[in-house]
Scaffold this motif. Sequence first.
Motif, PDB file in Angstrom:
ATOM      1  N   GLU A 149      11.973   0.008   0.047  1.00  0.00           N
ATOM      2  CA  GLU A 149      11.085   0.116  -1.095  1.00  0.00           C
ATOM      3  C   GLU A 149      11.922   0.430  -2.335  1.00  0.00           C
ATOM      4  O   GLU A 149      12.826   1.255  -2.268  1.00  0.00           O
TER       5      GLU A 149
ATOM      6  N   LEU B  41       9.709   2.453 -12.758  1.00  0.00           N
ATOM      7  CA  LEU B  41       8.327   2.297 -12.311  1.00  0.00           C
ATOM      8  C   LEU B  41       7.388   2.675 -13.439  1.00  0.00           C
ATOM      9  O   LEU B  41       7.742   3.462 -14.315  1.00  0.00           O
TER      10      LEU B  41
ATOM     11  N   GLU C 267      12.697   4.380  -8.240  1.00  0.00           N
ATOM     12  CA  GLU C 267      13.053   4.458  -9.651  1.00  0.00           C
ATOM     13  C   GLU C 267      14.457   5.013  -9.825  1.00  0.00           C
ATOM     14  O   GLU C 267      14.879   5.896  -9.086  1.00  0.00           O
TER      15      GLU C 267
ATOM     16  N   VAL D  90       2.920   3.359 -14.357  1.00  0.00           N
ATOM     17  CA  VAL D  90       1.506   3.316 -13.953  1.00  0.00           C
ATOM     18  C   VAL D  90       0.657   2.812 -15.123  1.00  0.00           C
ATOM     19  O   VAL D  90      -0.491   3.184 -15.265  1.00  0.00           O
TER      20      VAL D  90
ATOM     21  N   ARG E 269      -1.627  -3.878  -9.789  1.00  0.00           N
ATOM     22  CA  ARG E 269      -0.484  -2.992  -9.995  1.00  0.00           C
ATOM     23  C   ARG E 269       0.062  -2.694  -8.618  1.00  0.00           C
ATOM     24  O   ARG E 269      -0.628  -2.005  -7.866  1.00  0.00           O
TER      25      ARG E 269
ATOM     26  N   PRO F 198       6.644  -0.650  -4.833  1.00  0.00           N
ATOM     27  CA  PRO F 198       5.710   0.268  -4.168  1.00  0.00           C
ATOM     28  C   PRO F 198       4.269   0.023  -4.608  1.00  0.00           C
ATOM     29  O   PRO F 198       4.038  -0.412  -5.736  1.00  0.00           O
ATOM     30  N   GLY F 199       3.317   0.283  -3.727  1.00  0.00           N
ATOM     31  CA  GLY F 199       1.902   0.117  -4.056  1.00  0.00           C
ATOM     32  C   GLY F 199       1.487   1.052  -5.176  1.00  0.00           C
ATOM     33  O   GLY F 199       1.919   2.202  -5.223  1.00  0.00           O
ATOM     34  N   GLY F 200       0.683   0.568  -6.116  1.00  0.00           N
ATOM     35  CA  GLY F 200       0.149   1.428  -7.171  1.00  0.00           C
ATOM     36  C   GLY F 200       1.033   1.568  -8.398  1.00  0.00           C
ATOM     37  O   GLY F 200       0.633   2.200  -9.375  1.00  0.00           O
ATOM     38  N   TYR F 201       2.235   1.007  -8.364  1.00  0.00           N
ATOM     39  CA  TYR F 201       3.159   1.113  -9.498  1.00  0.00           C
ATOM     40  C   TYR F 201       3.656  -0.271  -9.904  1.00  0.00           C
ATOM     41  O   TYR F 201       3.925  -1.113  -9.044  1.00  0.00           O
TER      42      TYR F 201
ATOM     43  N   SER G 168       0.838  -1.202   0.000  1.00  0.00           N
ATOM     44  CA  SER G 168       0.000   0.000   0.000  1.00  0.00           C
ATOM     45  C   SER G 168       0.872   1.251   0.000  1.00  0.00           C
ATOM     46  O   SER G 168       1.894   1.287  -0.666  1.00  0.00           O
ATOM     47  N   GLY G 169       0.475   2.238   0.752  1.00  0.00           N
ATOM     48  CA  GLY G 169       1.124   3.556   0.743  1.00  0.00           C
ATOM     49  C   GLY G 169       2.621   3.526   1.009  1.00  0.00           C
ATOM     50  O   GLY G 169       3.200   2.490   1.306  1.00  0.00           O
ATOM     51  N   ALA G 170       3.225   4.708   0.918  1.00  0.00           N
ATOM     52  CA  ALA G 170       4.669   4.895   0.924  1.00  0.00           C
ATOM     53  C   ALA G 170       5.427   4.040   1.937  1.00  0.00           C
ATOM     54  O   ALA G 170       5.425   4.304   3.135  1.00  0.00           O
ATOM     55  N   GLY G 171       6.092   3.006   1.436  1.00  0.00           N
ATOM     56  CA  GLY G 171       7.044   2.254   2.241  1.00  0.00           C
ATOM     57  C   GLY G 171       6.448   1.432   3.379  1.00  0.00           C
ATOM     58  O   GLY G 171       7.193   0.912   4.193  1.00  0.00           O
TER      59      GLY G 171
END
Lengths: 188, 289
Positions: free
Chosen positions: A61, A92, A64, A94, A102, A77-80, A42-45
């Motif tokens: 984490e 990375l 890039e 999207v 993802r 990382p989450g979302g990438y 999920s979120g940052a780290g």
Amino acid sequence: MERPEAIVIGCSKGGFNALKLLLDALDPQLPQAVLVCCHTASGAGVLAGLLAAHSALPVIEATERQPARPGVVHVAPGGYHLLLEHDRHFALSVDEQVCFSRPSIDVLFDSAADTYHAALIGVVLTGANRDGAHGLAQIRAHGGLAVVQEPASAEAAAMPQAALDIAGADYCMPLEQIAPLLNRLCLT
Amino acid sequence: MPAPLPDAELEQIELDLFLQALKRRHGHDFSEYAPASLTRRVRQLVHTHHCGSISALTARLLHEPDFVPLVIQGLSVPVSEMFRDPPVFRALRQHVLPVLASYPQITIWQAGCAHGQEVYSLAILLEEAGLYERSHIFATDFNADALQRAQEGIYPARDAQLWSRNYLLAGGGQSLASYYSARYDFIKLNQRLRRHITFANHNLVTDKVFCEAHLVLCRNVLIYFSNPLQNRTLALFRDSLVRGGHLCLGMRESLDFAPTAGDFTAVDAALRLYRRNSQPALEEHDGTA
């Protein structure tokens, strides 16, 4: 096979608990870069922070443009989507989800196979969809090794089962045997 | 007889030729894109259009003019959300809008607007802050098809639920539904939101500074660029910003390692929100500007 330079690990449902067990039992001297794609990131780290307390190797984490470092666990990382460039630096994206996910395990495994060729071990653990199966097939096509958690012993059997069906495996075993196998393959 | 080439080397040659054809025949230069994602997309194009190989894709690109937009679509990233990463939009509301409010005319550039989700999010922020009447937003992309879609402002209804949640988390004052009408499986954004937006074709690879902006928003575009192109693009953003102007990048992008880093100060480093310094940096620029 060639001496592996990297280990890529994919997991989804039940993945956090499986990763804790596996990373904890790795040899702290392991000279390979370890790259992890877990759908529940999920979120940052956050995932990297949680796993760090349960790992023999440092966990960070993946960032890039930074290199995949030997002896370090890098978490997508989450979302990438997480990919590797040929110079072994991370990239990375999207782009669209793959297998409703993802980061996607297939995306990581494909680009790791392009980068490390035969010097790569792919590991598919517990999970509830089929992400990772095609990526694992790519790893095998490039001469790398495939390790799959025995579906019956996995919290969610679908992902390792799909990997076995589509890619097959060089090793299929219960979770607690996977870290000792990796230590043996990577240190000798 | 020459030995057969390994598949990977063969594919690299095919990829190079494809990129050359795209550049020389149609003027689109992808040679400075980061290779891993680009390769994945080209393979995807081969698969989608049943070409069998990158060479076959190149042949169609050269000989079928109608095929070019499909290739461009396949190579660009139209994936986004309204109010994606809500904390970023909350930070824009809290830290950037009060600064914008001090200007009589506000100019904003959103680079890489894709299907327009973020530019309409910005328009809503400005509207709710009472600033929209004196604002002008340039929303640019190199993909003509995406720009067309962005102007229409029509999206699948299934996205509306997530976007409504994002909007509220970003500190939205009403309900996102008050900005769109729902029809069948689609939502259409209120056309009034478009009244201060100019959609324009601009290519970050080749085009230059065209405005003096108080805010530049460019999220999840730089991750697709090689280091030199990233650095050049960041210099372009710096030169497009007034002193004290804000720059907002994607959550996993950073200018820490770029030559332009010294020209900016982080407003919120975790959210990738920066501000152009009022004074030039002490060190010399490296001349990439």
